[in-house]
Design a protein around this motif. Structure first.
Motif, PDB file in Angstrom:
ATOM      1  N   UNK A 234       0.649  -1.462   0.119  1.00  0.00           N
ATOM      2  CA  UNK A 234      -0.042  -0.056  -0.039  1.00  0.00           C
ATOM      3  C   UNK A 234       0.884   1.237  -0.075  1.00  0.00           C
ATOM      4  N   UNK A 235       0.393   2.330   0.206  1.00  0.00           N
ATOM      5  CA  UNK A 235       0.908   3.664  -0.172  1.00  0.00           C
ATOM      6  C   UNK A 235       0.924   4.263   1.489  1.00  0.00           C
ATOM      7  N   UNK A 236       2.063   5.213   1.674  1.00  0.00           N
ATOM      8  CA  UNK A 236       2.108   5.846   2.848  1.00  0.00           C
ATOM      9  C   UNK A 236       3.117   7.264   2.583  1.00  0.00           C
ATOM     10  N   UNK A 237       2.504   8.399   3.177  1.00  0.00           N
ATOM     11  CA  UNK A 237       3.401   9.438   3.056  1.00  0.00           C
ATOM     12  C   UNK A 237       4.250   9.584   4.240  1.00  0.00           C
TER      13      UNK A 237
ATOM     14  N   UNK B 288       7.272  12.365   9.839  1.00  0.00           N
ATOM     15  CA  UNK B 288       5.861  12.416   9.630  1.00  0.00           C
ATOM     16  C   UNK B 288       5.286  11.461   8.971  1.00  0.00           C
ATOM     17  N   UNK B 289       4.043  10.799   9.394  1.00  0.00           N
ATOM     18  CA  UNK B 289       3.273   9.814   8.698  1.00  0.00           C
ATOM     19  C   UNK B 289       2.012  10.457   8.450  1.00  0.00           C
ATOM     20  N   UNK B 290       1.608   9.984   7.208  1.00  0.00           N
ATOM     21  CA  UNK B 290       0.339  10.356   6.844  1.00  0.00           C
ATOM     22  C   UNK B 290      -0.115   9.047   6.053  1.00  0.00           C
ATOM     23  N   UNK B 291      -1.163   8.383   6.556  1.00  0.00           N
ATOM     24  CA  UNK B 291      -1.562   7.193   5.880  1.00  0.00           C
ATOM     25  C   UNK B 291      -2.472   7.592   4.971  1.00  0.00           C
ATOM     26  N   UNK B 292      -2.832   6.412   3.845  1.00  0.00           N
ATOM     27  CA  UNK B 292      -3.768   6.272   3.056  1.00  0.00           C
ATOM     28  C   UNK B 292      -5.322   6.960   3.368  1.00  0.00           C
TER      29      UNK B 292
ATOM     30  N   UNK C 119       4.823   0.655   0.650  1.00  0.00           N
ATOM     31  CA  UNK C 119       5.079  -0.346   1.855  1.00  0.00           C
ATOM     32  C   UNK C 119       5.808  -1.711   1.376  1.00  0.00           C
ATOM     33  N   UNK C 120       6.937  -2.006   1.880  1.00  0.00           N
ATOM     34  CA  UNK C 120       7.613  -3.196   1.510  1.00  0.00           C
ATOM     35  C   UNK C 120       7.011  -4.331   2.405  1.00  0.00           C
ATOM     36  N   UNK C 121       7.020  -4.028   3.799  1.00  0.00           N
ATOM     37  CA  UNK C 121       6.419  -5.291   4.766  1.00  0.00           C
ATOM     38  C   UNK C 121       5.970  -4.449   5.910  1.00  0.00           C
ATOM     39  N   UNK C 122       5.168  -5.278   6.824  1.00  0.00           N
ATOM     40  CA  UNK C 122       4.695  -4.535   7.948  1.00  0.00           C
ATOM     41  C   UNK C 122       4.585  -5.728   9.001  1.00  0.00           C
ATOM     42  N   UNK C 123       4.858  -5.318  10.221  1.00  0.00           N
ATOM     43  CA  UNK C 123       4.566  -6.264  11.336  1.00  0.00           C
ATOM     44  C   UNK C 123       4.030  -5.653  12.562  1.00  0.00           C
TER      45      UNK C 123
END
Length: 195
Positions: free
Chosen positions: A135-138, A178-182, A146-150
């Motif tokens: 998915x995408x994230x800023x 800074x993080x902005x989720x989709x 995003x390559x991987x998530x845990x």
């Protein structure tokens, strides 16, 4: 609206703080395209230019933004990512980025993998629920896949072009980003809760 395709980096050339917030000054080539009242994203945070002289611009940052983003500790000399808003008819090459930062994360690890740089970012579970593999994230205003998530964070893999055009070429463990989720994920969640 932004795309997360950073157009230039800039350098913080001044920060004035008072009890109500801060006014930051950023030197960047993009200042030549800004006028008073224009929107501009700084490390992914949508701000309004209050002054622009062709070489730098100034913007006010309210206390809420200072608390929620990594703009609070900015100091003169710090590099920042800068993006102008998407123009009608322009290409949407990244993803829909509002410039409304959801929170911050911390770079936990940086490692080379071939020509790419793999960056692991730790963040809170309330943001991770919107983060999905591929998915995408800023991150600091940069549209990334995003390559991987845990359970504790996620990784992104950065190509040389991204490292050269953004502040990620100088990233290191401990950096707060800074993080902005989709935004689509947040709307879907809200609609599902109402159903």
């Amino acid at each position: 609206m932004f795309t997360g395709l950073v157009e230039a980096t800039g350098t913080v050339s001044g920060v004035e703080r008072d009890g109500d917030g801060a006014r930051i000054e950023v030197a960047t080539p993009l200042a030549a395209e800004l006028h008073e009242g224009d929107s501009v994203a700084v490390n992914g945070v949508c701000l309004t230019a209050v002054e622009a002289d062709g070489e730098r611009f100034r913007a006010d940052v309210m206390s809420e933004t200072l608390r929620r983003s990594s703009l609070g500790p900015l100091a003169s000399g710090d590099p920042v990512n800068v993006e102008l808003p998407l123009r009608a008819g322009g290409r949407l090459g990244g993803h829909v980025v509002q410039g409304h930062v959801d929170g911050t994360g911390t770079v936990e690890d940086v490692r080379e993998e071939g020509f790419a740089l793999v960056v692991r970012i730790g963040c809170q579970p309330d943001l991770l629920r919107y983060v999905v593999e591929k998915g995408s994230i800023a991150v600091d205003g940069v549209s990334l896949t995003i390559a991987s998530v845990d359970d504790g964070g996620f990784t992104v893999s950065l190509v040389p072009e991204t490292l050269e055009r953004t502040t990620f070429g100088r990233t290191a463990p401990g950096r707060v980003v800074n993080l902005e989720v989709d935004v689509l994920a947040k709307y879907v969640e809200k609609l599902m809760v109402r159903a």
